[in-house]
Design a protein around this motif. Structure first.
Motif, mmCIF file in Angstrom:
data_model
loop_
_atom_site.group_PDB
_atom_site.id
_atom_site.type_symbol
_atom_site.label_atom_id
_atom_site.label_comp_id
_atom_site.label_asym_id
_atom_site.label_seq_id
_atom_site.Cartn_x
_atom_site.Cartn_y
_atom_site.Cartn_z
ATOM 1 N N LEU A 428 49.694 64.425 98.614
ATOM 2 C CA LEU A 428 50.569 65.694 98.355
ATOM 3 C C LEU A 428 50.866 65.727 96.785
ATOM 4 O O LEU A 428 50.825 66.928 96.189
ATOM 5 N N ALA A 429 51.202 64.594 96.219
ATOM 6 C CA ALA A 429 51.508 64.798 94.717
ATOM 7 C C ALA A 429 49.992 64.986 93.999
ATOM 8 O O ALA A 429 50.109 65.556 92.924
ATOM 9 N N GLY A 430 48.984 64.539 94.358
ATOM 10 C CA GLY A 430 47.821 64.695 93.560
ATOM 11 C C GLY A 430 47.317 66.149 93.779
ATOM 12 O O GLY A 430 46.874 66.771 92.818
ATOM 13 N N LYS A 431 47.395 66.563 95.066
ATOM 14 C CA LYS A 431 47.012 68.132 95.215
ATOM 15 C C LYS A 431 47.981 69.114 94.274
ATOM 16 O O LYS A 431 47.310 70.115 93.909
ATOM 17 N N SER A 432 49.050 68.844 94.093
ATOM 18 C CA SER A 432 50.008 69.513 93.580
ATOM 19 C C SER A 432 49.628 69.935 91.957
ATOM 20 O O SER A 432 49.664 70.864 91.240
ATOM 21 N N ALA A 433 48.912 68.761 91.437
ATOM 22 C CA ALA A 433 48.179 69.118 90.250
ATOM 23 C C ALA A 433 47.412 70.111 90.049
ATOM 24 O O ALA A 433 47.518 70.815 89.031
ATOM 25 N N THR A 434 46.316 70.016 91.083
ATOM 26 C CA THR A 434 45.371 71.303 91.170
ATOM 27 C C THR A 434 45.817 72.665 91.278
ATOM 28 O O THR A 434 45.821 73.860 90.501
#
Length: 448
Positions: A428-434
């Protein structure tokens, strides 16, 4: 109530008026419903709109849009009909004259069939446009050529690309008929993406080629307005925490065996996972304490999250607690342990929560993640079971952390140590960057 719009709300309404095809990426709590209703009222008064159709998630269509129309003084003359529920109810609402018809997205195929080619709506609003991101879904296919029939199309969402830029194609195909990102998903992929994970001739995932992101943002920028909550609202402080729960040795052995062998024996029954996706689901179930059987019942493994939730409710000392749950066994077991816990499903449930009458409320992110105003009922949210969906995750958090919230908000994640729960939080934290990259690329700065 008298409507006193913020500067960004006035600009967003003007953007809708000036753009027949408009995508508004408005983060949660910025008042996208009243912004859009104000624009629709103006268009109706000017004669630019004769009849509008609003497409929204079920509870948002049933509750939020009607509530907003009734809430504001300047909308008191706006007539509306809600086309949800039984077929006879929908047919009656469809035949009734009104400025706005409101329908849940699941009933779009029914509406298209019922109209039989006679499309009466010159303006269409799609609330949570990102829910139409799947080009293979029936709801997308039913309205993909909407731009041929409606002169104005307005798309609203706070999470336009929850899983990456490929999600954008279907949404803009509906908005502009393919003018900006192409009429076919294959052409869009070929123009902007390269194969990522693949097995010889079969491509499993795609990644943007170098420079593609800027090109995509430039292509959609003329009809896209993006606003972020942190730029325009002074919200109370929000604290995100993770409470780690730990299985004992025997419980841990069950989890490790399932993860390693993709099969485990519980209570004399073999529970297996056919593939990686199935294994992911089984491990999430187990992290929450139970495993579903092929027959639909469930087998208990541990009660660590139940214990933790009980501690949180006790520590809240009477403050209402909103709990996000994913599995039916979550709801059943929580209500057994905490009898005052009540699921939020009906309009009455929502009103009671906001009135402070429910000490522990249970919501499912997929059914209550969009558009519901729950900030009046409390400021404590617990993620009992987690979801891979960034969209549902952010939308659920925004039920409490939004405009109108007066108390500091605490979002607590119950995560089982060294399990897939931790991987979900990282993802979830990684997707938020996109997501943030897209929002920032087309972000509107107000000079006020």
């Amino acid at each position: 109530m008298k409507y006193k719009p913020h500067a960004y709300q006035t600009q967003a309404t003007r953007f809708i008026l000036e753009h027949p095809h408009a995508a508004l990426f408005l983060q949660m709590g910025l008042g996208k419903t009243v912004i859009t209703l104000t624009a629709l009222r103006t268009l109706t008064l000017l004669g630019d709109t004769q009849r509008a159709l609003v497409i929204a998630p079920l509870r948002v269509a049933r509750d939020t849009w009607p509530d907003e129309i009734k809430k504001w003084d300047h909308l008191k003359d706006v007539s509306y009909q809600v086309m949800v529920g039984r077929r006879t109810t929908r047919e009656k609402a469809l035949s009734a004259k009104a400025d706005i018809h409101i329908i849940n997205r699941e009933n779009i195929p029914w509406l298209v069939d019922a109209l039989d080619g006679q499309w009466p709506y010159d303006t269409v609003v799609i609330d949570e446009l990102s829910s139409f991101k799947n080009p293979r879904a029936k709801r997308f296919k039913a309205i993909k050529n909407l731009s041929r029939h409606a002169t104005r199309i307005i798309g609203l969402t706070g999470t336009p690309s929850p899983n990456g830029l490929l999600d954008l194609w279907a949404q803009y195909r509906i908005l502009d008929g393919g003018q900006r990102l192409g009429k076919y998903i294959t052409h869009y992929r070929n123009d902007y993406f390269t194969p990522d994970k693949r097995n010889r001739y079969q491509v499993f995932t795609w990644k943007p080629r170098e420079g593609a992101e800027k090109e995509i943002y430039a292509a959609i920028g003329d009809i896209t307005m993006s606003l972020q909550t942190v730029d325009h609202l002074q919200l109370p402080e929000r604290t995100d925490t993770t409470m780690i729960v730990r299985m004992n040795a025997s419980e841990r052995a069950v989890y490790d065996q399932l993860r390693r062998d993709m099969v485990v024996n519980l209570g004399g029954q073999n529970i297996d996972a056919a593939n990686a996706a199935s294994l992911s689901g089984k491990l999430l179930q187990l992290a929450s304490g139970n495993l579903y059987t092929p027959e639909g019942s469930y087998l208990p493994v541990h009660e660590r999250k139940l214990d933790a939730l009980e501690d949180i409710v006790e520590a809240a000392n009477g403050q209402p607690v909103l709990v996000a749950v994913w599995y039916k066994f979550d709801t059943e077991l929580i209500q057994q342990r905490i009898p005052s816990a009540r699921t939020l499903t009906t309009s009455e449930d929502m009103r009671d929560w906001n009135a402070g009458l429910i000490p522990v409320a249970l919501i499912h992110p997929a059914s209550a993640g969009h558009g519901l105003n729950l900030q009046a009922g409390g400021s404590l949210l617990v993620w009992y079971s987690l979801t891979w969906s960034l969209e549902l995750y952010e939308q659920t958090n925004a039920r409490l952390y939004r405009q109108g919230q007066t108390q500091p908000v605490t979002v607590t994640h119950l995560a089982c140590e060294d399990t897939i729960d931790m991987e979900v939080l990282d993802a979830l934290a990684g997707k938020s960057a996109t997501q943030e990259a897209l929002v920032n690329a087309v972000k509107t700065r107000l000079a006020v």
